[in-house]
Design an enzyme around this catalytic site. Structure first.
Site, PDB file in Angstrom:
ATOM      1  N   ALA A 198      21.837  -9.686   4.831  1.00  0.00           N
ATOM      2  CA  ALA A 198      20.997  -8.513   5.069  1.00  0.00           C
ATOM      3  C   ALA A 198      19.528  -8.908   5.044  1.00  0.00           C
ATOM      4  O   ALA A 198      18.734  -8.464   5.888  1.00  0.00           O
ATOM      5  CB  ALA A 198      21.274  -7.441   4.025  1.00  0.00           C
ATOM      6  N   ASP A 200      15.969 -16.778   2.483  1.00  0.00           N
ATOM      7  CA  ASP A 200      16.521 -15.887   3.516  1.00  0.00           C
ATOM      8  C   ASP A 200      15.462 -15.540   4.555  1.00  0.00           C
ATOM      9  O   ASP A 200      15.760 -15.440   5.754  1.00  0.00           O
ATOM     10  CB  ASP A 200      17.065 -14.608   2.878  1.00  0.00           C
ATOM     11  CG  ASP A 200      18.159 -14.894   1.864  1.00  0.00           C
ATOM     12  OD1 ASP A 200      18.858 -15.909   2.016  1.00  0.00           O
ATOM     13  OD2 ASP A 200      18.298 -14.097   0.915  1.00  0.00           O
TER      14      ASP A 200
END
Length: 288
Positions: free
Chosen positions: A45, A236
């Protein structure tokens, strides 16, 4: 011809339970910390949000529970401009959770409970979305059979497979064989050993990254120096930035150079997704 700039992210969505403390506790020790904060997270995500905020056309594929945390995650990912049509909701299953401690230097420790992420199955994969992407991004926070299924579809369709082999764990040889670009930190690279992927980026935290691209000599990419507030999700952010640049046609070194700036920007804010820059914010940051 695949549409330029399309990124499909297959993987995890977690609610981050974050508490700040002066230092990490020793085994058996109890420390006082800040108020507990719940923030949207999960490696995949986060990567999707980072890519979307940088202007990529992004589609998220994953699973959450039918609970408040799941709604938080779907809303946060969607707010970045990411298509969440293929984030499935599992009734009676808890959304994945990460328990995160952040110390006074911005370093963190993370323990993840998979929850709904562990229920993601090959049957949940929209093969047309995977086959129609420019880049497919995978990480190791969902079941291996899903990763293999996605990598096979992508490989057959000529879609670039970007594997962020994190968190460290067993990685099937077939998955590595289907991987076009491997992205790992130094610890994960050591755990993998001789992985056989010709194109790879190894991140080194404050020391930047090293790019390996086939037979070319490795290229060191220097870091952007910052005073970190919270390093949660910086890796990320880096992965999402690499995915966007590769989807736009950049070479691996150019993608890594862009990504170190994105990772540095993310370290200057608290939490993961909320600290990710838009293209304009990144450009202003790098000019400062």
């Amino acid at each position: 011809m695949h549409p330029v700039g399309t990124v499909a992210v297959v993987g995890s969505l977690n609610a981050d339970l974050v508490i700040r403390t002066e230092r990490f506790p020793r085994p058996g020790e109890t420390l006082h910390g800040s108020d507990l904060v719940t923030l949207p997270g999960g490696k995949s995500a986060n990567q999707a949000v980072a890519a979307a905020r940088l202007g990529g056309t992004v589609r998220m594929i994953g699973a959450v529970g039918d609970d408040a945390a799941g709604a938080l995650l779907r809303d946060s990912v969607a707010a970045s401009g990411t298509d969440t049509t293929h984030v499935v909701v599992r009734p009676g299953v808890a959304t994945g959770t990460a328990v995160i401690t952040v110390d006074a230097h911005g370093e963190n420790t993370i323990v993840v409970s998979g929850g709904a992420n562990a229920t993601l199955a090959p049957a949940d994969l929209p093969t047309d979305v995977v086959a129609g992407a420019t880049v497919v991004v995978l990480c190791l926070e969902v079941p291996t059979d899903v990763l293999l299924a996605a990598a096979r579809v992508a490989h057959e369709a000529g879609v670039l497979v970007l594997l962020n082999a994190s968190p460290s764990g067993d990685v099937p040889r077939e998955l590595l064989a289907l991987t076009d670009v491997l992205l790992v930190n130094e610890h994960e690279a050591a755990d993998l050993g001789d992985h056989g992927v010709a194109r790879a980026i190894v991140t080194r935290g404050a020391d930047g990254a090293v790019v390996h691209d086939g037979d070319a000599a490795p290229v060191a990419v220097p870091a952007v120096t910052v005073d970190p507030v919270d390093t949660t999700g910086c890796g990320d952010a880096f992965t999402g930035a690499v995915a966007v640049r590769l989807a736009e046609g950049d070479d691996l070194v150019t993608a890594a150079r862009s990504a170190v700036g994105v990772g540095a920007y993310a370290a200057t804010g608290a939490g993961a997704q909320a600290s990710y820059p838009t293209t304009d914010q990144l450009e202003a940051f790098l000019r400062a």
